[in-house]
Structure formats: C-alpha cells, structure tokens
Design an enzyme around this catalytic site. Structure first.
Site, PDB file in Angstrom:
ATOM      1  N   PHE A 133      12.629 -30.060   3.967  1.00 35.70           N
ATOM      2  CA  PHE A 133      12.621 -29.543   5.340  1.00 35.70           C
ATOM      3  C   PHE A 133      13.296 -30.572   6.235  1.00 35.70           C
ATOM      4  O   PHE A 133      12.858 -31.715   6.321  1.00 35.70           O
ATOM      5  CB  PHE A 133      11.200 -29.277   5.839  1.00 35.70           C
ATOM      6  CG  PHE A 133      11.202 -28.597   7.182  1.00 35.70           C
ATOM      7  CD1 PHE A 133      11.308 -27.212   7.283  1.00 35.70           C
ATOM      8  CD2 PHE A 133      11.144 -29.336   8.359  1.00 35.70           C
ATOM      9  CE1 PHE A 133      11.352 -26.576   8.521  1.00 35.70           C
ATOM     10  CE2 PHE A 133      11.181 -28.709   9.603  1.00 35.70           C
ATOM     11  CZ  PHE A 133      11.287 -27.325   9.678  1.00 35.70           C
ATOM     12  N   ASP A 218      15.556 -38.981   5.570  1.00 40.13           N
ATOM     13  CA  ASP A 218      14.882 -38.321   6.683  1.00 40.13           C
ATOM     14  C   ASP A 218      13.459 -38.870   6.719  1.00 40.13           C
ATOM     15  O   ASP A 218      12.610 -38.489   5.907  1.00 40.13           O
ATOM     16  CB  ASP A 218      14.903 -36.804   6.459  1.00 40.13           C
ATOM     17  CG  ASP A 218      14.169 -36.034   7.557  1.00 40.13           C
ATOM     18  OD1 ASP A 218      13.321 -36.646   8.235  1.00 40.13           O
ATOM     19  OD2 ASP A 218      14.422 -34.825   7.703  1.00 40.13           O
ATOM     20  N   LYS A 247       8.981 -37.279  15.472  1.00 36.28           N
ATOM     21  CA  LYS A 247       7.531 -37.100  15.375  1.00 36.28           C
ATOM     22  C   LYS A 247       6.747 -38.289  15.958  1.00 36.28           C
ATOM     23  O   LYS A 247       6.576 -38.381  17.146  1.00 36.28           O
ATOM     24  CB  LYS A 247       7.129 -36.806  13.941  1.00 36.28           C
ATOM     25  CG  LYS A 247       7.541 -35.389  13.529  1.00 36.28           C
ATOM     26  CD  LYS A 247       6.847 -34.928  12.282  1.00 36.28           C
ATOM     27  CE  LYS A 247       7.249 -33.536  11.873  1.00 36.28           C
ATOM     28  NZ  LYS A 247       6.603 -32.472  12.637  1.00 36.28           N
TER      29      LYS A 247
HETATM   30  C1  LIG Z   1      11.022 -34.307   7.497  1.00 38.30           C
HETATM   31  C2  LIG Z   1      11.311 -33.519   8.724  1.00 38.30           C
HETATM   32  N1  LIG Z   1      12.564 -33.468   9.182  1.00 38.30           N
HETATM   33  C3  LIG Z   1      12.873 -32.791  10.310  1.00 38.30           C
HETATM   34  C4  LIG Z   1      11.914 -32.098  11.017  1.00 38.30           C
HETATM   35  C5  LIG Z   1      12.292 -31.341  12.266  1.00 38.30           C
HETATM   36  O1  LIG Z   1      11.800 -32.006  13.385  1.00 38.30           O
HETATM   37  P1  LIG Z   1      11.713 -31.242  14.787  1.00 38.30           P
HETATM   38  O2  LIG Z   1      10.723 -30.141  14.646  1.00 38.30           O
HETATM   39  O3  LIG Z   1      11.275 -32.330  15.750  1.00 38.30           O
HETATM   40  O4  LIG Z   1      13.065 -30.730  15.114  1.00 38.30           O
HETATM   41  C6  LIG Z   1      10.589 -32.113  10.557  1.00 38.30           C
HETATM   42  C7  LIG Z   1       9.537 -31.360  11.265  1.00 38.30           C
HETATM   43  O5  LIG Z   1       8.532 -30.978  10.710  1.00 38.30           O
HETATM   44  C8  LIG Z   1      10.285 -32.843   9.383  1.00 38.30           C
HETATM   45  O6  LIG Z   1       9.036 -32.888   8.901  1.00 38.30           O
END
Ligand SMILES: Cc1ncc(COP(=O)(O)O)c(C=O)c1O
Length: 397
Positions: A133, A218, A247
């Site tokens: 994700f 990420d 986050k």
């Molecule tokens: C690993 C990871 N990358 C990217 C995102 C996307 O972040 P945002 O919702 O702040 O756009 C999330 C959100 O859950 C995530 O857990």
C-alpha cells in the site's frame, strides 16, 4: 450527528457509528460522552498520543507567530526540522509535503527526473510488491499492489510491475535497465502487518546497485520510532537512496516528507516539483515538537520495550484462542491474524462496543499500533478487552 454526516460527507469512508469529539493520551470521547481506549493510534499517526500538551502548545505558539509563507521564501521551522531529520538518519536532504501519498508521488518524480537528467532516458519504470500500500493518488495508487484499490480507476500509471513481497529471486528477474526505482515497505502495513525478511531488503539494495536502479523505502507507517528504531530500515542495516515519511511525523498534524541521500539530492531541480503547503512553518513546528517529545519521553526505547511486550502477549493470546491464526509485526506495529471462520468486521465492531479502538489490516488482521508513549497498563487493559472479545468472536457465515 450521524444522520448529518451521511447527508453532507462523501460516502467514500465507512466509519464506526459514533462521533469522536475529544482526546487525551490514549483516551478518546464520543459525542455522547462515552470514553474509549485508543490503541489504534489513528493508524500509526498519533506518535505522542491525543492532544499532547507540548505538541498542542507548539502548534498554538507557531500559529500565533507565523503560520504560512510560500515556498518562494525560506522559513526557520522547515530548516530546523529538515536538519533534525538529517541528524537522526543517514539522509542528507529533505523535501516536505502534506501526506504519505504525496511523499510517494515525490519519490516517483524524483526517480524519473534523476535518470532523465543523467541521460538515462529509458529508465522510467518502477518495481513494487504485491499486497503493498503506497497511497491513493494516481501515482501512489499505481504503486499499490492490491487490485481492490484499483477498481474503476484505470488507466493507471504505465510502467509499474509487481513482485511477491520477500521473493528475492522474482525481484532479481524484475529489475532491468529500464527500472528507475524499486519501492516497498519495510513492513507491509495495510497489507496485513508483514515484515520484510532481511534477505529481501538487503538483496533489493544489492540488486538496485548492480543494475543502476534507485532503491526507495516507504517508511510512512514504519518510520519515526514506530518499530522501536527511528526508521525500520535500521533493523536491517540498509540505507535506501530515499525514503518517504508521513503519518507519525506530525503526530496528527498533516505532514509528509521524503528524505534522500546526497546521491539523489539533485533529483528534483528548481521548478520540477512543489507543494503550496509543503514545509509550512505550522506543520514543521508540529514535526519539531514530535521529535522533542520522542527524545524527552524516551519513546524509541518505549516502543522497543513495549513492542516486545505486546508481541509476546499477542503470542500468548494466539496460543490460547482458536479464533486466531498467528501474530506478526515489528515494535509497536503488531498484527493478530483472525482465523478463517471469524468475521473481521463484526469482531472489530464488538471490540469498539467493548470500549477499545483498533483497526483492521489486510482484511483479517487486528492491527495494534498505539501511540509511542503508550503504557504497559494501557496495553494490558486493551489486550484484556481484545482477548475476551475473541473468546466468543462473531463467526463468518
Ligand atoms: C505505507 C503507506 N504508504 C502510504 C500511505 C498513504 O498515506 P496517506 O494516506 O497519508 O496519503 C499509507 C497510508 O496508510 C501507508 O501506510
């Protein structure tokens, strides 16, 4: 209030049927005055808990001093926060944005532009992992390896391929002289709390070096002490060319970032990328306060110690109860897998009704990702509710 919510808010979420109005530490209260113990941490966002007095004061003071300037001017808070992040990580430069998806968009653009400026113009492709994700904007969604999020959204970004997470042989085949970058999460979080193997993450670094591709991590859900290290990559002794953060870094204030090594620091030259709000002094003051609290309250150590405790308590629960099918995680990002005959959504509803806030990951995993300053007593209180709910779980039909 719930009726109004349905009338005036888009239906893209399916929230629990109560309206939260106040929070302090790990406690939140709804509009009817009912209190809940929150061990969801706002999905790994509330690194220092709800409304930490120091964070609230820092935001208030900064709001009264300087809230926003455009990126045509430097501001002191962004400089200080970038410096603080570089001081704690192997990275040399930082770019700020407002969310995780935006951070990953910046990584995508940085990778393409980096190779373009070096004359390597066929390097435009990305290798991601199945079950990952990376966000919901079109670029970050294209990196996301779960087809349920792609439904009705095609066409996505071209040139993204996927390999099984932790399958190094597949990655070896996938990375070519057209690969701009490889990206994955050190722990697939939304995918069901699945940690990388050391071989996969270390092998990915090696393969990218051998083939001239960039390697990105990420760390949006795993960074900022969540796993008991400032960045999860430290567990594996790996330094990517860049990582995305969001986050927990604002502790609840919208803030995202990419942190990059010197090698790719010129990857986004003037005019190539921007964000109106990115790096504004208010968000960066929140980010600085979060770092201050992490140090002041020794939260890396707390996440490490209580992460181990949480993992071992979850293992005990898993051994005792037939309604669970394993545990996995790293630090304070832990998952308890539900057995096939358990209804995850109904079970989560029962957990809420018993006064505990948690979230699901990967469809059938109960995710526990509390704020980093959670106490052992709070974990025990939450685990007792979780355990008793799972004694008689809702069954899937
Ligand atoms: C690993 C990871 N990358 C990217 C995102 C996307 O972040 P945002 O919702 O702040 O756009 C999330 C959100 O859950 C995530 O857990």
């Amino acid at each position: 209030m719930l009726r109004t919510a349905k009338e005036v808010q888009l239906g893209n979420y399916a929230p629990a049927p109560f309206v939260l109005t106040h929070g302090h530490g790990r406690r939140v209260t709804d509009a009817s005055g009912r209190e809940y113990l929150d061990l969801s941490g706002g999905i790994s966002v509330l690194s220092v808990g709800h409304s930490h007095p120091r964070l609230a004061a820092a935001i208030g003071e900064q709001a009264a001093r300087l809230m926003h300037v455009s990126n045509l001017f430097y501001n002191d808070r962004a400089i200080e926060l970038a410096e603080a992040i570089c001081a704690r990580t192997p990275f040399d430069k930082v770019y700020f944005c407002n969310s995780g998806s935006e951070a990953n968009e910046a990584l995508l653009k940085l990778a393409r532009r980096y190779h373009y400026d070096r004359g390597d113009r066929k390097r435009v492709e990305f290798v991601s992992t199945h079950n990952s994700f990376h966000g919901r904007t079109m670029g970050s969604l294209s990196l996301t390896g779960q087809s349920k999020y792609h439904k009705g959204m095609a066409p996505l970004l071209e040139g993204v391929s996927f390999v099984e997470f932790n399958d190094l042989a597949a990655l070896d085949v996938a990375v070519s002289d057209e690969t701009a970058a490889v990206i994955f999460e050190p722990v697939q979080a939304e995918g069901g709390i699945i940690p990388t193997s050391p071989e996969f993450i270390q092998g990915a670094r090696r393969i990218c070096d051998e083939r001239g591709a960039l390697f990105f991590l990420d760390e949006i859900q795993t960074g900022y002490a969540r796993t008991g290290r400032f960045l999860a990559q430290e567990w594996f002794d790996v330094v990517p060319d860049a990582c995305s953060l969001a986050k927990g870094i604002g502790g609840g204030f919208p803030l995202g970032a990419i942190a990059v090594t010197e090698r790719v620091a010129g990857g986004l030259p003037p005019g190539s990328h921007a964000s109106t709000f990115g790096g504004n002094p208010l968000a960066c003051a929140a980010g600085l306060a979060v770092l201050y609290i992490i140090d002041e309250e020794n939260l890396i150590e707390n996440a490490n110690r209580l992460g181990e405790y949480l993992a071992s308590r979850l293992q005990q629960i898993d051994e005792r109860l037939p309604s669970t099918a394993g545990t996995r995680g790293l630090g304070l990002l832990q998952g308890l897998v539900l057995a096939d005959d358990v209804d995850p959504a109904a079970t989560l509803g029962a957990i809420f009704s018993a006064g505990l806030l948690l979230t699901l990951a990967g469809g059938n995993v109960i995710r526990i990702s509390p704020s980093l300053n959670v106490t052992q007593d709070e974990l025990d209180e939450g685990l007792a509710i979780l355990e008793s709910t799972l004694e008689h779980p809702a069954r899937s039909t």
